[in-house]
Write a protein that holds these residues in place. Sequence first.
Motif, PDB file in Angstrom:
ATOM      1  N   GLN A 209     -58.539  -0.840 -53.511  1.00 24.34           N
ATOM      2  CA  GLN A 209     -59.953  -0.453 -53.591  1.00 24.34           C
ATOM      3  C   GLN A 209     -60.739  -0.993 -52.403  1.00 24.34           C
ATOM      4  O   GLN A 209     -61.609  -0.307 -51.857  1.00 24.34           O
ATOM      5  CB  GLN A 209     -60.561  -0.964 -54.890  1.00 24.34           C
ATOM      6  N   ARG A 210     -60.417  -2.211 -51.970  1.00 29.37           N
ATOM      7  CA  ARG A 210     -61.123  -2.808 -50.839  1.00 29.37           C
ATOM      8  C   ARG A 210     -60.999  -1.950 -49.589  1.00 29.37           C
ATOM      9  O   ARG A 210     -61.949  -1.838 -48.805  1.00 29.37           O
ATOM     10  CB  ARG A 210     -60.584  -4.211 -50.565  1.00 29.37           C
ATOM     11  N   SER A 211     -59.843  -1.326 -49.392  1.00 28.75           N
ATOM     12  CA  SER A 211     -59.647  -0.477 -48.217  1.00 28.75           C
ATOM     13  C   SER A 211     -60.615   0.698 -48.222  1.00 28.75           C
ATOM     14  O   SER A 211     -61.198   1.054 -47.181  1.00 28.75           O
ATOM     15  CB  SER A 211     -58.204   0.023 -48.164  1.00 28.75           C
ATOM     16  N   PHE A 212     -60.830   1.298 -49.383  1.00 28.38           N
ATOM     17  CA  PHE A 212     -61.741   2.437 -49.458  1.00 28.38           C
ATOM     18  C   PHE A 212     -63.193   1.991 -49.328  1.00 28.38           C
ATOM     19  O   PHE A 212     -64.029   2.711 -48.760  1.00 28.38           O
ATOM     20  CB  PHE A 212     -61.515   3.195 -50.767  1.00 28.38           C
ATOM     21  N   GLU A 213     -63.511   0.816 -49.831  1.00 31.04           N
ATOM     22  CA  GLU A 213     -64.861   0.280 -49.651  1.00 31.04           C
ATOM     23  C   GLU A 213     -65.143   0.029 -48.173  1.00 31.04           C
ATOM     24  O   GLU A 213     -66.265   0.263 -47.694  1.00 31.04           O
ATOM     25  CB  GLU A 213     -65.018  -1.006 -50.457  1.00 31.04           C
ATOM     26  N   GLN A 234     -59.166   7.164 -58.260  1.00 25.41           N
ATOM     27  CA  GLN A 234     -60.588   6.934 -58.424  1.00 25.41           C
ATOM     28  C   GLN A 234     -61.216   6.213 -57.231  1.00 25.41           C
ATOM     29  O   GLN A 234     -62.429   6.262 -57.048  1.00 25.41           O
ATOM     30  CB  GLN A 234     -60.835   6.112 -59.703  1.00 25.41           C
ATOM     31  N   HIS A 235     -60.396   5.571 -56.397  1.00 25.67           N
ATOM     32  CA  HIS A 235     -60.948   4.891 -55.231  1.00 25.67           C
ATOM     33  C   HIS A 235     -61.564   5.868 -54.234  1.00 25.67           C
ATOM     34  O   HIS A 235     -62.390   5.475 -53.397  1.00 25.67           O
ATOM     35  CB  HIS A 235     -59.864   4.065 -54.521  1.00 25.67           C
ATOM     36  N   LEU A 236     -61.183   7.133 -54.313  1.00 22.15           N
ATOM     37  CA  LEU A 236     -61.730   8.129 -53.394  1.00 22.15           C
ATOM     38  C   LEU A 236     -63.240   8.264 -53.535  1.00 22.15           C
ATOM     39  O   LEU A 236     -63.918   8.687 -52.591  1.00 22.15           O
ATOM     40  CB  LEU A 236     -61.075   9.488 -53.636  1.00 22.15           C
ATOM     41  N   LYS A 237     -63.781   7.886 -54.689  1.00 22.06           N
ATOM     42  CA  LYS A 237     -65.220   8.057 -54.920  1.00 22.06           C
ATOM     43  C   LYS A 237     -66.045   7.217 -53.939  1.00 22.06           C
ATOM     44  O   LYS A 237     -67.199   7.541 -53.643  1.00 22.06           O
ATOM     45  CB  LYS A 237     -65.590   7.675 -56.351  1.00 22.06           C
ATOM     46  N   HIS A 238     -65.459   6.148 -53.387  1.00 17.58           N
ATOM     47  CA  HIS A 238     -66.199   5.323 -52.431  1.00 17.58           C
ATOM     48  C   HIS A 238     -66.517   6.092 -51.153  1.00 17.58           C
ATOM     49  O   HIS A 238     -67.480   5.753 -50.452  1.00 17.58           O
ATOM     50  CB  HIS A 238     -65.395   4.062 -52.096  1.00 17.58           C
ATOM     51  N   LEU A 239     -65.718   7.120 -50.862  1.00 17.92           N
ATOM     52  CA  LEU A 239     -65.934   7.885 -49.636  1.00 17.92           C
ATOM     53  C   LEU A 239     -67.157   8.790 -49.728  1.00 17.92           C
ATOM     54  O   LEU A 239     -67.572   9.371 -48.718  1.00 17.92           O
ATOM     55  CB  LEU A 239     -64.687   8.720 -49.325  1.00 17.92           C
ATOM     56  N   PRO A 243     -71.837   9.683 -44.737  1.00 20.41           N
ATOM     57  CA  PRO A 243     -72.753  10.824 -44.558  1.00 20.41           C
ATOM     58  C   PRO A 243     -72.197  11.940 -43.690  1.00 20.41           C
ATOM     59  O   PRO A 243     -72.643  13.083 -43.792  1.00 20.41           O
ATOM     60  CB  PRO A 243     -73.977  10.172 -43.890  1.00 20.41           C
ATOM     61  N   ASN A 244     -71.221  11.623 -42.803  1.00 19.21           N
ATOM     62  CA  ASN A 244     -70.719  12.617 -41.855  1.00 19.21           C
ATOM     63  C   ASN A 244     -69.314  13.111 -42.172  1.00 19.21           C
ATOM     64  O   ASN A 244     -68.759  13.914 -41.412  1.00 19.21           O
ATOM     65  CB  ASN A 244     -70.735  12.027 -40.442  1.00 19.21           C
ATOM     66  N   LEU A 245     -68.736  12.648 -43.284  1.00 18.07           N
ATOM     67  CA  LEU A 245     -67.354  13.022 -43.601  1.00 18.07           C
ATOM     68  C   LEU A 245     -67.263  14.516 -43.890  1.00 18.07           C
ATOM     69  O   LEU A 245     -67.980  15.045 -44.732  1.00 18.07           O
ATOM     70  CB  LEU A 245     -66.861  12.216 -44.805  1.00 18.07           C
ATOM     71  N   ASP A 259     -57.170   9.688 -65.266  1.00 16.37           N
ATOM     72  CA  ASP A 259     -58.389  10.207 -65.884  1.00 16.37           C
ATOM     73  C   ASP A 259     -59.013  11.190 -64.915  1.00 16.37           C
ATOM     74  O   ASP A 259     -59.316  10.841 -63.775  1.00 16.37           O
ATOM     75  CB  ASP A 259     -59.347   9.052 -66.178  1.00 16.37           C
ATOM     76  N   PHE A 260     -59.230  12.416 -65.339  1.00  9.58           N
ATOM     77  CA  PHE A 260     -59.748  13.449 -64.455  1.00  9.58           C
ATOM     78  C   PHE A 260     -61.269  13.508 -64.429  1.00  9.58           C
ATOM     79  O   PHE A 260     -61.847  14.474 -63.965  1.00  9.58           O
ATOM     80  CB  PHE A 260     -59.169  14.817 -64.827  1.00  9.58           C
ATOM     81  N   SER A 261     -61.914  12.460 -64.911  1.00  7.93           N
ATOM     82  CA  SER A 261     -63.360  12.378 -64.790  1.00  7.93           C
ATOM     83  C   SER A 261     -63.698  11.709 -63.463  1.00  7.93           C
ATOM     84  O   SER A 261     -63.109  10.691 -63.116  1.00  7.93           O
ATOM     85  CB  SER A 261     -63.952  11.553 -65.943  1.00  7.93           C
ATOM     86  N   PRO A 262     -64.658  12.267 -62.678  1.00  6.14           N
ATOM     87  CA  PRO A 262     -65.007  11.644 -61.399  1.00  6.14           C
ATOM     88  C   PRO A 262     -65.547  10.226 -61.559  1.00  6.14           C
ATOM     89  O   PRO A 262     -65.452   9.428 -60.654  1.00  6.14           O
ATOM     90  CB  PRO A 262     -66.084  12.585 -60.826  1.00  6.14           C
TER      91      PRO A 262
END
Length: 319
Positions: A209-213, A234-239, A243-245, A259-262
């Motif tokens: 998770q730290r990597s995505f943060e 779920q770590h993808l949510k940090h991305l 703003p420019n991704l 879990d398929f909930s965002p």
Amino acid sequence: MSKVDTKQYARFHWRQFSIRSLLVVAAIVAVTVGSWMHSVRRQRAAVFVLRLGGSVQYEDGFVGRWLPASIRNQFSDDAISNVTSVEIHYRTIDRRMVTPSTDELERAIAAISQLPQAQRLTLHTLKLQDDDLSRLDPLKHQITALSINELFHHDLTGSGLQHLQGWPELRSLHFLTSSTEITGRLDIQSLATNPLLERLTIGTGTLEQRSFEELAAIQSLKTLWLFNCRFEGQHLKHLQALPNLETIMLHNVHPEVSDFSPDPNISSESAEDSKPLFRYEQTPDWGMPLPRKGFPAEKYKQWLRNILPGVQVHEFFES
């Protein structure tokens, strides 16, 4: 002064002016040619060093576009083109893989610093260690695209990314390592100090998770390429904080999804089961990965769209 004397004086004055101008023009030409010859000799010497353990690429330039291509036969590449890309790689001697010594690597870096137009650098299978990245410091104001590929060695863990901190011109970084120690040691936060970094590739290993943060702090990032990585989906949510991704490439990537909930705080009633689900699984003979039987592919794609709204996500797999 008579009319004849006036004409003779004007003629003499014109000759003085012409000789003075000729000397000025000759001096300018001499300085220009001398500077050009110096740059040609400097580039030729640097290329000689680099070709002992690597290769170079020249710009397309004006030959063949503004000047006839046949001029290349009359002059060397160093006389008519600038080196724009350098690759330093291992050599094969008697069927053995031989990598450059520390001294050879430093000489190569010094040679690259003599090539001001060489802005792309590839380091391929050199048995690099994390501290070796500090040797690239003389190039920090020059390199715009850096590729490091150590998939055949295990010494590069990613903590050495701290040595790429504050590279003002770096726009693209390709970082591949097969180290099993990448988990917990990947220093992505240092890359947030590079103001122009738009394209980043990371592989392989398990991302925490730290990597995505830390990835979310690279505000200039437009394209993220993850190669042979495993992580909790779920770590993808940090991305979402980027703003420019625009694009994420998932190359042989195995996000764990239970879990398929965002929102991980909201339980999804339609979750398949409580244990992690994988999009693909490796075949026993290490061939092309195959879809896991029973994996809810459409639901997974919709989940990706929900967790990364407005971002193009591309998945592809190859052995």
